[in-house]
Design a protein around this motif. Sequence first.
Motif, PDB file in Angstrom:
ATOM      1  N   GLU A 232      80.515   4.245  81.767  1.00  0.00           N
ATOM      2  CA  GLU A 232      80.863   5.647  82.031  1.00  0.00           C
ATOM      3  C   GLU A 232      81.575   6.315  80.858  1.00  0.00           C
ATOM      4  O   GLU A 232      81.487   7.521  80.679  1.00  0.00           O
ATOM      5  CB  GLU A 232      81.639   5.809  83.349  1.00  0.00           C
ATOM      6  CG  GLU A 232      82.957   5.134  83.440  1.00  0.00           C
ATOM      7  CD  GLU A 232      83.621   5.371  84.805  1.00  0.00           C
ATOM      8  OE1 GLU A 232      83.202   6.243  85.579  1.00  0.00           O
ATOM      9  OE2 GLU A 232      84.594   4.669  85.081  1.00  0.00           O
TER      10      GLU A 232
ATOM     11  N   ASN B 158      85.047  12.259  97.401  1.00  0.00           N
ATOM     12  CA  ASN B 158      84.601  11.135  96.569  1.00  0.00           C
ATOM     13  C   ASN B 158      85.822  10.298  96.175  1.00  0.00           C
ATOM     14  O   ASN B 158      86.612  10.715  95.331  1.00  0.00           O
ATOM     15  CB  ASN B 158      83.870  11.651  95.323  1.00  0.00           C
ATOM     16  CG  ASN B 158      83.312  10.520  94.478  1.00  0.00           C
ATOM     17  OD1 ASN B 158      83.329   9.358  94.878  1.00  0.00           O
ATOM     18  ND2 ASN B 158      82.815  10.847  93.305  1.00  0.00           N
TER      19      ASN B 158
ATOM     20  N   TRP C  99      74.745   9.855  89.202  1.00  0.00           N
ATOM     21  CA  TRP C  99      75.829   9.227  88.449  1.00  0.00           C
ATOM     22  C   TRP C  99      75.760   7.704  88.616  1.00  0.00           C
ATOM     23  O   TRP C  99      75.811   6.965  87.629  1.00  0.00           O
ATOM     24  CB  TRP C  99      77.194   9.767  88.894  1.00  0.00           C
ATOM     25  CG  TRP C  99      78.322   9.012  88.270  1.00  0.00           C
ATOM     26  CD1 TRP C  99      79.007   7.951  88.815  1.00  0.00           C
ATOM     27  CD2 TRP C  99      78.851   9.183  86.958  1.00  0.00           C
ATOM     28  NE1 TRP C  99      79.944   7.481  87.923  1.00  0.00           N
ATOM     29  CE2 TRP C  99      79.869   8.223  86.778  1.00  0.00           C
ATOM     30  CE3 TRP C  99      78.581  10.065  85.908  1.00  0.00           C
ATOM     31  CZ2 TRP C  99      80.607   8.120  85.599  1.00  0.00           C
ATOM     32  CZ3 TRP C  99      79.318   9.966  84.744  1.00  0.00           C
ATOM     33  CH2 TRP C  99      80.314   8.999  84.594  1.00  0.00           C
ATOM     34  N   ASN C 100      75.636   7.254  89.858  1.00  0.00           N
ATOM     35  CA  ASN C 100      75.556   5.813  90.122  1.00  0.00           C
ATOM     36  C   ASN C 100      74.303   5.195  89.502  1.00  0.00           C
ATOM     37  O   ASN C 100      74.344   4.072  89.006  1.00  0.00           O
ATOM     38  CB  ASN C 100      75.622   5.532  91.624  1.00  0.00           C
ATOM     39  CG  ASN C 100      76.996   5.811  92.191  1.00  0.00           C
ATOM     40  OD1 ASN C 100      77.996   5.779  91.479  1.00  0.00           O
ATOM     41  ND2 ASN C 100      77.049   6.118  93.474  1.00  0.00           N
ATOM     42  N   TYR C 101      73.199   5.931  89.501  1.00  0.00           N
ATOM     43  CA  TYR C 101      71.963   5.466  88.879  1.00  0.00           C
ATOM     44  C   TYR C 101      72.177   5.248  87.373  1.00  0.00           C
ATOM     45  O   TYR C 101      71.773   4.228  86.816  1.00  0.00           O
ATOM     46  CB  TYR C 101      70.840   6.486  89.129  1.00  0.00           C
ATOM     47  CG  TYR C 101      69.530   6.137  88.476  1.00  0.00           C
ATOM     48  CD1 TYR C 101      68.707   5.152  89.009  1.00  0.00           C
ATOM     49  CD2 TYR C 101      69.107   6.791  87.328  1.00  0.00           C
ATOM     50  CE1 TYR C 101      67.494   4.825  88.414  1.00  0.00           C
ATOM     51  CE2 TYR C 101      67.904   6.481  86.723  1.00  0.00           C
ATOM     52  CZ  TYR C 101      67.100   5.493  87.274  1.00  0.00           C
ATOM     53  OH  TYR C 101      65.910   5.173  86.677  1.00  0.00           O
TER      54      TYR C 101
ATOM     55  N   CYS D 288      75.015   4.674  85.819  1.00  0.00           N
ATOM     56  CA  CYS D 288      75.966   3.575  85.574  1.00  0.00           C
ATOM     57  C   CYS D 288      75.424   2.222  86.009  1.00  0.00           C
ATOM     58  O   CYS D 288      75.513   1.244  85.265  1.00  0.00           O
ATOM     59  CB  CYS D 288      77.278   3.841  86.300  1.00  0.00           C
ATOM     60  SG  CYS D 288      78.171   5.282  85.655  1.00  0.00           S
ATOM     61  N   ASP D 289      74.856   2.166  87.198  1.00  0.00           N
ATOM     62  CA  ASP D 289      74.446   0.876  87.767  1.00  0.00           C
ATOM     63  C   ASP D 289      73.046   0.450  87.341  1.00  0.00           C
ATOM     64  O   ASP D 289      72.867  -0.616  86.773  1.00  0.00           O
ATOM     65  CB  ASP D 289      74.538   0.926  89.301  1.00  0.00           C
ATOM     66  CG  ASP D 289      75.944   1.263  89.774  1.00  0.00           C
ATOM     67  OD1 ASP D 289      76.904   1.068  88.996  1.00  0.00           O
ATOM     68  OD2 ASP D 289      76.088   1.744  90.915  1.00  0.00           O
TER      69      ASP D 289
ATOM     70  N   PRO E   8      84.512   9.791  88.773  1.00  0.00           N
ATOM     71  CA  PRO E   8      84.053   9.212  87.508  1.00  0.00           C
ATOM     72  C   PRO E   8      84.986   9.526  86.337  1.00  0.00           C
ATOM     73  O   PRO E   8      85.787  10.454  86.407  1.00  0.00           O
ATOM     74  CB  PRO E   8      82.687   9.859  87.294  1.00  0.00           C
ATOM     75  CG  PRO E   8      82.661  11.065  88.137  1.00  0.00           C
ATOM     76  CD  PRO E   8      83.646  10.869  89.246  1.00  0.00           C
TER      77      PRO E   8
END
Length: 181
Positions: free
Chosen positions: A72, A95, A61-63, A65-66, A99
């Motif tokens: 998102e 968490n 997920w972070n990959y 988005c970032d 998200p």
Amino acid sequence: GKSPLVLYFPGNSLNRHERIEDLREVSSCGFDVLIFDYRGFGDSTGSPTETSLSSDALLIWNYACDTLAYDESRIVVFGESIGGAVALSLWSETNPSSPHPAALILNSTFASMPQTVAWHYPLFPFQFLLLDRWPSIERIGRVQAPIIIFHGTDDQTVPVEHGRLLAQASSHARFVQVSGA
């Protein structure tokens, strides 16, 4: 601008290479697709536990988005079977920053691993021995995005009732029963 992204959490039966036709179909609808193999599947190493797969879900997920710079609100999370449980781990109580994707789509996902095991083995209390609980039914209520849940009536692995239970556990979910599938 960029196409929207489908973050694809597959079931455990095929690796990403064997899903090429599904991925082409999603892509032909105008989406980019990001898929990965779970630990211990395809060419990925390690062992798949609830803890490790949940941390992988957050990593992916972070990959998206970032690193890949998708907003998102332009990401649709798709989870099939165990992939639905892995996707829902993004909304676990551990968490802190859940998200907010455009939507969550679940296909043939179980309500929890103990309930699935209890259905397959009604006379033996395996569900109490399970290390990985995958409490999707507890997590789905934390999802603020629209949710659609597909489940086939003839599913021999996860009973259709699990899809119904998941839908009932969220005020944002719509359940679609697929007859004969």
